[in-house]
Design an enzyme around this catalytic site. Structure first.
Site, short mmCIF file in Angstrom:
data_model
loop_
_atom_site.label_atom_id
_atom_site.label_comp_id
_atom_site.label_asym_id
_atom_site.label_seq_id
_atom_site.Cartn_x
_atom_site.Cartn_y
_atom_site.Cartn_z
N GLY A 250 73.35 84.46 -19.55
CA GLY A 250 73.73 84.99 -18.25
C GLY A 250 73.15 86.33 -17.89
N GLY A 293 68.55 82.30 -21.08
CA GLY A 293 67.73 81.32 -20.36
C GLY A 293 66.91 82.01 -19.28
CB CYS A 361 62.77 68.27 8.36
SG CYS A 361 61.09 67.83 8.81
CD GLU A 362 68.21 70.29 6.11
OE1 GLU A 362 68.94 71.16 6.66
OE2 GLU A 362 68.50 69.09 6.05
#
Length: 432
Positions: A250, A293, A361-362
């Site tokens: 994290g 990560g 297409c957003e």
């Protein structure tokens, strides 16, 4: 133009043609088609992994095991790097386990996570005799007990320290109502710990906790460590000793500090906190496991886009790229912020304000909401920094855009580790 020292620490430089380079490789040469390219600095990834091992060896007096959180970025190339660096790997699905095994990572370097593991996933982990399975619920343990095994199955229990974390709500996993783990304040958690410690089917290896992702404020780790060590002291009173704590990952990444420097500060801080809290609560110092990560791969990655159409509308200049939310969902999901430059115009001043948008297409398909760049033209190469974590992992085929390929850059050399998808790949598994 000179690069900020932050970017030079990440391996970037400017060549004689005023092009942006990474480890000596001209980034303008890596994109030929109208499709994005994920570029990963293999040298920096290895440096980050080595930094975690080195820092905890220096600051923490007990053994510390590092498991790379593969959900941040995983393909066979990355898995081979993990194997070569002799780092463990944290997998969250049968697919991630499959890739780790295909790369030849030894079973004792594999840890399995997940809040809803299927019987098939648990069976695969048991058959592989992996290092440990992180149990997330009572029902999961019940299911695991039904799986035959030739030896005791090593397990940890994920618990929730219920601390506040200053991050996006979708990234907070240490709060009381998280879908992950069991709250330490719940008596049923103690009941499960007692079951695990007495089970003849499993070997109870310790407790796991994870407070969230993209955590930049170390105070959250201070609070979580205090909560967990206080819990270990309480368990001692009930006759239960915990030998190992897995604190998850994290650690956050931003564009103000190189992760190599952050890892050093992080290891020093959490080590000091564990030592202090264990002395205060009279608890033996546990062995540690960590699961970095994002901090391993985020700054090691950038995405190359070819600029397409540029248009003015009501005072806004829209700069459209051949990519967007299909190759990076994090802006739409988490309102993630990115910085960028034009790879072939590093000698030109940033004087023009743009809104960088994708070709999906957003209306929410925005890459960067507001940025100063040189005057851009169709065909220019836009480099978006700090995209190594979760961009490739969350890539999709929205609007049937083929997914980009991945390039690893070494020292003055590069190689493709994931080929870009073709149009034929879009229908490869369709049946009519």
């Amino acid at each position: 133009m000179t690069l900020d020292s932050f970017y030079t620490k990440l391996g970037f430089s400017i060549n004689a043609e005023s092009h942006l380079t990474l480890n000596g490789v001209d980034l303008t040469t890596l994109i030929a088609e109208d499709q994005p390219v994920y570029v990963m600095n293999e040298l920096l990834i290895r440096q980050h992994l080595q930094a975690y091992k080195r820092a905890f060896q220096e600051y923490y007096p007990k053994p510390t095991t590092t498991f790379y959180a593969s959900k941040a970025f995983l393909n066979l190339g990355m898995a081979h790097v993990i194997k070569q660096e002799n780092i463990g790997i944290d997998v969250c699905s049968e697919g991630e386990l499959f890739i780790a095994q295909k790369a030849g990572i030894t079973s004792q370097n594999i840890l399995l996570h997940g809040n809803n593991k299927s019987k098939a996933e648990l069976q695969a982990a048991v058959d592989a005799k992996i290092y440990t399975i992180v149990i997330d619920s009572v029902s999961e343990f019940d299911l695991l007990e039904t799986i035959p095994s030739t030896q005791k199955i090593s397990v940890m229990l994920r618990v929730n320290p219920t601390v506040h974390v200053d991050t996006h709500p979708s990234m907070a996993t240490g709060v009381y109502n998280s879908k992950f783990g069991l709250p330490i304040s719940d008596k049923r958690t103690l009941d499960l710990i007692l079951r695990l410690s007495k089970s003849t089917a499993v070997s109870f290896a310790g407790l796991h906790f994870h407070i969230g992702s993209q955590v930049l404020d170390f105070k959250a780790y201070t609070d979580a460590i205090d909560s967990m060590i206080r819990y270990l002291a309480w368990l001692q009173e009930h006759g239960i000793s915990i030998d190992t704590l897995d604190m998850g990952g994290g650690l956050g990444v931003d564009d103000q500090e190189a992760t190599l420097d952050t890892i050093e500060r992080f290891a020093k801080h959490v080590s000091a906190q564990f030592i202090e809290k264990c002395l205060h609560y009279k608890v033996p110092l546990p062995k540690l496991a960590i699961e970095p990560g994002r901090s391993v791969v985020s700054q090691a990655g950038c995405t190359l886009y070819k600029i397409g159409h540029i248009k003015e509308s009501d005072g806004t200049t829209f700069l459209a790229v051949h990519g967007g939310m299909s190759d990076n969902m994090r802006v739409a999901l988490y309102q993630a912020k990115y910085n960028a430059c034009v790879a072939g115009k590093m000698d030109q001043p940033h004087t023009k304000r743009y809104k960088v948008v994708g070709n999906c297409c957003e209306s929410g398909d925005v890459v960067i909401d507001d940025i100063l760049l040189p005057y851009c033209q169709s065909g220019d190469i836009l480099v978006v920094f700090n995209t190594g974590a979760y961009s490739h992992s969350m890539a999709n085929q929205f609007n049937k855009h083929p997914m980009p390929g991945v390039v690893f850059v070494g020292d003055h050399a590069y190689h493709w580790v994931t080929k870009p998808q073709t149009l034929e790949d879009l229908i490869r598994h369709d049946v009519f």
